[in-house]
Scaffold this motif. Structure first.
Motif, PDB file in Angstrom:
ATOM      1  N   GLY A  14       4.689  -2.457   0.223  1.00 22.24           N
ATOM      2  CA  GLY A  14       3.527  -2.763   0.370  1.00 22.24           C
ATOM      3  C   GLY A  14       1.752  -2.843  -0.543  1.00 22.24           C
ATOM      4  O   GLY A  14       1.316  -3.703  -0.881  1.00 22.24           O
ATOM      5  N   THR A  15       2.195  -1.145  -0.561  1.00 24.09           N
ATOM      6  CA  THR A  15       0.405  -0.797  -1.423  1.00 24.09           C
ATOM      7  C   THR A  15       0.808  -0.697  -2.813  1.00 24.09           C
ATOM      8  O   THR A  15      -0.277  -1.797  -3.544  1.00 24.09           O
ATOM      9  CB  THR A  15       0.588   0.883  -1.596  1.00 24.09           C
ATOM     10  OG1 THR A  15       1.444   1.548  -2.140  1.00 24.09           O
ATOM     11  CG2 THR A  15       0.206   1.849   0.201  1.00 24.09           C
ATOM     12  N   ARG A  54      -0.238  -1.696   7.119  1.00 23.58           N
ATOM     13  CA  ARG A  54      -0.026  -1.003   6.291  1.00 23.58           C
ATOM     14  C   ARG A  54      -1.700   0.121   6.822  1.00 23.58           C
ATOM     15  O   ARG A  54      -3.037  -0.580   6.414  1.00 23.58           O
ATOM     16  CB  ARG A  54      -0.277  -1.259   4.480  1.00 23.58           C
ATOM     17  CG  ARG A  54       0.717  -1.523   4.310  1.00 23.58           C
ATOM     18  CD  ARG A  54       2.323  -0.499   5.343  1.00 23.58           C
ATOM     19  NE  ARG A  54       3.866  -0.649   4.555  1.00 23.58           N
ATOM     20  CZ  ARG A  54       4.664  -1.532   5.493  1.00 23.58           C
ATOM     21  NH1 ARG A  54       4.925  -1.294   6.315  1.00 23.58           N
ATOM     22  NH2 ARG A  54       5.752  -1.505   5.119  1.00 23.58           N
ATOM     23  N   PRO A  55      -1.883   1.357   7.175  1.00 22.32           N
ATOM     24  CA  PRO A  55      -2.989   1.583   7.137  1.00 22.32           C
ATOM     25  C   PRO A  55      -3.303   2.691   6.385  1.00 22.32           C
ATOM     26  O   PRO A  55      -3.068   3.138   5.098  1.00 22.32           O
ATOM     27  CB  PRO A  55      -2.470   3.375   8.337  1.00 22.32           C
ATOM     28  CG  PRO A  55      -1.074   3.117   8.020  1.00 22.32           C
ATOM     29  CD  PRO A  55      -0.879   1.467   7.173  1.00 22.32           C
ATOM     30  N   LEU A  69      -9.251   1.947  -1.083  1.00 22.71           N
ATOM     31  CA  LEU A  69      -8.933   2.609  -1.959  1.00 22.71           C
ATOM     32  C   LEU A  69      -7.761   2.555  -1.920  1.00 22.71           C
ATOM     33  O   LEU A  69      -6.891   3.369  -1.164  1.00 22.71           O
ATOM     34  CB  LEU A  69      -9.990   4.105  -2.752  1.00 22.71           C
ATOM     35  CG  LEU A  69      -9.274   5.098  -3.864  1.00 22.71           C
ATOM     36  CD1 LEU A  69      -9.431   3.901  -4.869  1.00 22.71           C
ATOM     37  CD2 LEU A  69     -10.191   6.284  -3.904  1.00 22.71           C
ATOM     38  N   ARG A 105      -3.469   3.813  -2.938  1.00 19.26           N
ATOM     39  CA  ARG A 105      -2.581   4.045  -4.467  1.00 19.26           C
ATOM     40  C   ARG A 105      -0.322   3.526  -4.168  1.00 19.26           C
ATOM     41  O   ARG A 105      -0.227   3.365  -3.307  1.00 19.26           O
ATOM     42  CB  ARG A 105      -2.027   5.744  -4.058  1.00 19.26           C
ATOM     43  CG  ARG A 105      -1.445   6.961  -4.723  1.00 19.26           C
ATOM     44  CD  ARG A 105      -1.366   8.419  -4.164  1.00 19.26           C
ATOM     45  NE  ARG A 105       0.571   9.027  -4.758  1.00 19.26           N
ATOM     46  CZ  ARG A 105       1.167   8.847  -4.026  1.00 19.26           C
ATOM     47  NH1 ARG A 105       1.100   8.260  -2.554  1.00 19.26           N
ATOM     48  NH2 ARG A 105       1.849   9.056  -5.224  1.00 19.26           N
ATOM     49  N   SER A 138      -7.196   3.902   4.795  1.00 18.17           N
ATOM     50  CA  SER A 138      -8.906   4.618   5.421  1.00 18.17           C
ATOM     51  C   SER A 138     -10.055   3.250   3.928  1.00 18.17           C
ATOM     52  O   SER A 138     -10.346   3.028   3.502  1.00 18.17           O
ATOM     53  CB  SER A 138      -8.784   5.803   4.792  1.00 18.17           C
ATOM     54  OG  SER A 138      -7.863   6.936   4.724  1.00 18.17           O
TER      55      SER A 138
HETATM   56  C1  LIG Z   1      -4.499   6.565   9.093  1.00 14.98           C
HETATM   57  C2  LIG Z   1      -4.573   6.686   7.436  1.00 14.98           C
HETATM   58  C3  LIG Z   1      -5.073   6.583   6.526  1.00 14.98           C
HETATM   59  C4  LIG Z   1      -4.667   6.231   4.792  1.00 14.98           C
HETATM   60  N1  LIG Z   1      -5.273   5.691   4.535  1.00 14.98           N
HETATM   61  C5  LIG Z   1      -4.950   5.530   2.839  1.00 14.98           C
HETATM   62  C6  LIG Z   1      -5.672   4.982   2.060  1.00 14.98           C
HETATM   63  O1  LIG Z   1      -6.596   4.948   1.857  1.00 14.98           O
HETATM   64  N2  LIG Z   1      -4.441   5.026   0.160  1.00 14.98           N
HETATM   65  C7  LIG Z   1      -3.638   4.679   0.127  1.00 14.98           C
HETATM   66  O2  LIG Z   1      -3.313   3.872  -0.914  1.00 14.98           O
HETATM   67  N3  LIG Z   1      -3.159   5.135   1.438  1.00 14.98           N
HETATM   68  C8  LIG Z   1      -3.516   5.478   2.754  1.00 14.98           C
HETATM   69  N4  LIG Z   1      -2.496   6.201   3.497  1.00 14.98           N
HETATM   70  C9  LIG Z   1      -1.246   5.997   3.392  1.00 14.98           C
HETATM   71  C10 LIG Z   1      -0.329   4.065   3.317  1.00 14.98           C
HETATM   72  O3  LIG Z   1      -0.793   3.856   4.877  1.00 14.98           O
HETATM   73  C11 LIG Z   1       1.157   4.265   3.290  1.00 14.98           C
HETATM   74  O4  LIG Z   1       1.036   5.040   2.163  1.00 14.98           O
HETATM   75  C12 LIG Z   1       1.270   3.093   3.130  1.00 14.98           C
HETATM   76  O5  LIG Z   1       1.148   2.482   4.130  1.00 14.98           O
HETATM   77  C13 LIG Z   1       3.144   3.150   2.638  1.00 14.98           C
HETATM   78  O6  LIG Z   1       3.143   1.399   3.119  1.00 14.98           O
HETATM   79  P1  LIG Z   1       4.351   0.868   1.862  1.00 14.98           P
HETATM   80  O7  LIG Z   1       4.429  -0.511   1.836  1.00 14.98           O
HETATM   81  O8  LIG Z   1       3.399   1.429   0.072  1.00 14.98           O
HETATM   82  O9  LIG Z   1       5.220   1.823   1.362  1.00 14.98           O
HETATM   83  P2  LIG Z   1       6.994   1.389   2.056  1.00 14.98           P
HETATM   84  O10 LIG Z   1       7.845   0.594   1.193  1.00 14.98           O
HETATM   85  O11 LIG Z   1       6.931   1.398   2.903  1.00 14.98           O
HETATM   86  O12 LIG Z   1       7.023   3.638   2.071  1.00 14.98           O
HETATM   87  C14 LIG Z   1       7.492   4.399   0.581  1.00 14.98           C
HETATM   88  C15 LIG Z   1       7.180   5.532   1.028  1.00 14.98           C
HETATM   89  O13 LIG Z   1       5.532   5.717   1.363  1.00 14.98           O
HETATM   90  C16 LIG Z   1       5.849   6.343   1.909  1.00 14.98           C
HETATM   91  N5  LIG Z   1       5.249   6.293   3.429  1.00 14.98           N
HETATM   92  C17 LIG Z   1       4.437   5.001   4.823  1.00 14.98           C
HETATM   93  N6  LIG Z   1       3.710   5.288   5.388  1.00 14.98           N
HETATM   94  C18 LIG Z   1       3.361   6.007   4.934  1.00 14.98           C
HETATM   95  C19 LIG Z   1       2.101   7.462   5.217  1.00 14.98           C
HETATM   96  N7  LIG Z   1       1.542   6.607   6.218  1.00 14.98           N
HETATM   97  N8  LIG Z   1       1.764   8.534   4.916  1.00 14.98           N
HETATM   98  C20 LIG Z   1       2.610   9.097   3.911  1.00 14.98           C
HETATM   99  N9  LIG Z   1       2.954   8.112   3.111  1.00 14.98           N
HETATM  100  C21 LIG Z   1       4.088   7.281   3.395  1.00 14.98           C
HETATM  101  C22 LIG Z   1       7.088   6.360   3.349  1.00 14.98           C
HETATM  102  O14 LIG Z   1       7.426   7.321   3.994  1.00 14.98           O
HETATM  103  C23 LIG Z   1       8.077   6.235   1.648  1.00 14.98           C
HETATM  104  O15 LIG Z   1       8.809   7.441   1.297  1.00 14.98           O
HETATM  105  C24 LIG Z   1      -2.950   5.952   4.781  1.00 14.98           C
HETATM  106  C25 LIG Z   1      -2.301   6.548   6.192  1.00 14.98           C
HETATM  107  C26 LIG Z   1      -2.678   6.517   7.355  1.00 14.98           C
HETATM  108  C27 LIG Z   1      -1.829   6.988   8.558  1.00 14.98           C
END
Ligand SMILES: Cc1cc2nc3c(=O)[nH]c(=O)nc-3n(C[C@H](O)[C@H](O)[C@H](O)COP(=O)(O)OP(=O)(O)OC[C@H]3O[C@@H](n4cnc5c(N)ncnc54)[C@H](O)[C@@H]3O)c2cc1C
Ligand code: FES
Length: 252
Positions: free
Chosen positions: A75-76, A53-54, A68, A70, A56
């Motif tokens: 995954g988060t 998971r990406p 940090l 959310r 910042s």
């Molecule tokens: C460059 C970059 C930096 C980031 N920095 C942060 C950070 O500092 N802190 C943080 O909490 N999150 C950050 N994010 C977002 C974070 O990567 C996603 O929320 C996370 O990958 C979701 O994974 P999950 O397994 O929790 O959710 P999943 O169970 O895989 O999905 C749940 C929901 O999250 C949505 N989701 C999945 N990937 C993303 C994404 N890339 N952006 C927005 N929504 C997404 C899906 O569409 C779905 O609705 C960042 C993303 C990117 C690309």
């Protein structure tokens, strides 16, 4: 780019929906990182999250890396609940960060967990003698993240959607955006970044935004994070970004 194991030194909860993971490298030196770069975290013991998971980089020095997070999904959620002592495998640093060579009045605008990369960016600007102001947005006062740390770094303004703290309304409606500014760095939800970019364009302010397109590999191999740009067509946000000058983006 390197792949390293980190230990969770501390998991600091921010209300129900956010957590700050303070990590220390298990061995070896922390690589040099730039504000706006990100990491790819392997979520430990989670079958559903095959892909990293990406996240910042919130802060980094020789001894610590802060993330940090959310709660947004499987995954988060897992990352927010990690106990102290957990080992995390992390790929870092990834992507291109914010421009540090700027001048004039600088405003850093963050929304929700999008404030994450702006703390280190602000600290780097201050270290370079650049006076920065922060504008932080959140739905409600309890979701304004790291307010004390931002206040310690520079003049900080807040906007909340429900008016529970400071300016009542979206960050894009804050009067600070109408003042004398030469450079904006922005990270947050897409509609918020588009609204800030529109103001910057209208007022002739140089503006960089950090995109959060969905990513898989994080290193430019799978093409799942592409953004269509004016100058180079489709580019990988994970390699060429996540930070882009708004002049490159096909945002209306
Ligand atoms: C460059 C970059 C930096 C980031 N920095 C942060 C950070 O500092 N802190 C943080 O909490 N999150 C950050 N994010 C977002 C974070 O990567 C996603 O929320 C996370 O990958 C979701 O994974 P999950 O397994 O929790 O959710 P999943 O169970 O895989 O999905 C749940 C929901 O999250 C949505 N989701 C999945 N990937 C993303 C994404 N890339 N952006 C927005 N929504 C997404 C899906 O569409 C779905 O609705 C960042 C993303 C990117 C690309
Ligand atoms: S996430 Fe694979 S190319 Fe960007």
């Amino acid at each position: 780019m390197t792949v390293m194991d980190f230990m969770v030194k501390e998991n600091v909860r921010h209300g129900d929906n956010h957590a700050l993971l303070r990590l220390s490298p298990m061995k070896g030196k922390m690589p040099e990182v730039m504000p706006g770069q990100f990491v790819q975290v392997d979520v430990p013991g989670c079958r559903e999250t095959f892909l990293r998971r990406p996240i910042s980089i919130n802060y980094a020095d020789q001894r610590e890396l802060w993330l940090l997070i959310r709660r947004s999904g499987v995954g988060t959620n897992k990352l927010c609940d990690l106990p102290q002592g957990t080992i995390l495998n992390i790929m870092l640093p990834l992507g291109r960060g914010f421009t540090l060579d700027v001048s004039g009045n600088v405003l850093l605008v963050g929304g929700g967990v999008g404030v994450a990369p702006l703390l280190m960016l602000g600290k780097r600007f201050v270290a370079r003698g650049i006076d920065v102001k922060f504008l932080l947005g959140a739905r409600t006062s309890s979701e304004v993240l790291q307010l004390d740390l931002f206040r310690q770094t520079g003049e900080t303004h807040v906007a909340t959607d429900d008016g529970s703290l400071c300016h009542h309304g979206l960050v894009s409606t804050h009067p600070l955006l109408q003042t004398d500014i030469q450079h904006i760095a922005c990270c947050g939800p897409l509609p918020m970044m588009k609204a800030v970019a529109a103001i910057a364009r209208e007022r002739g302010i140089n503006c960089e935004v950090s995109l959060e397109n969905r990513m898989a590999c994080g290193v430019g191999a799978c093409l799942c994070c592409v953004e269509d740009t004016l100058d180079e067509g489709n580019v990988c946000v994970c390699k060429q970004g996540p930070v882009f000058n708004i002049e490159r983006l096909k945002w209306t």
